[in-house]
Motif scaffolding. Sequence first.
Motif: not given
Length: 63
Positions: A1-18
């Motif tokens: 069974m191979s790993d399923v990877l997904d790239e997700s964009a979000l904002y850091c809750p500490c500095c607010g940067e993407p």
Amino acid sequence: MSDVLDESALYCPCCGEPVTVLVDISPGAQEYIEDCEVCCRPMIITVQLSGEDLVVQARSEDA
């Protein structure tokens, strides 16, 4: 069974940067800690699968 990877964009809750996180969705719902690539502070990453939808959220350890 191979790993399923997904790239997700979000904002850091500490500095607010993407930021982008690489999520292994093969174990299903999960929660883990990953350091922000901008400010290096820890973020708690929550991953949930809702049908076909992937929901990735980040919060600070203080939240």
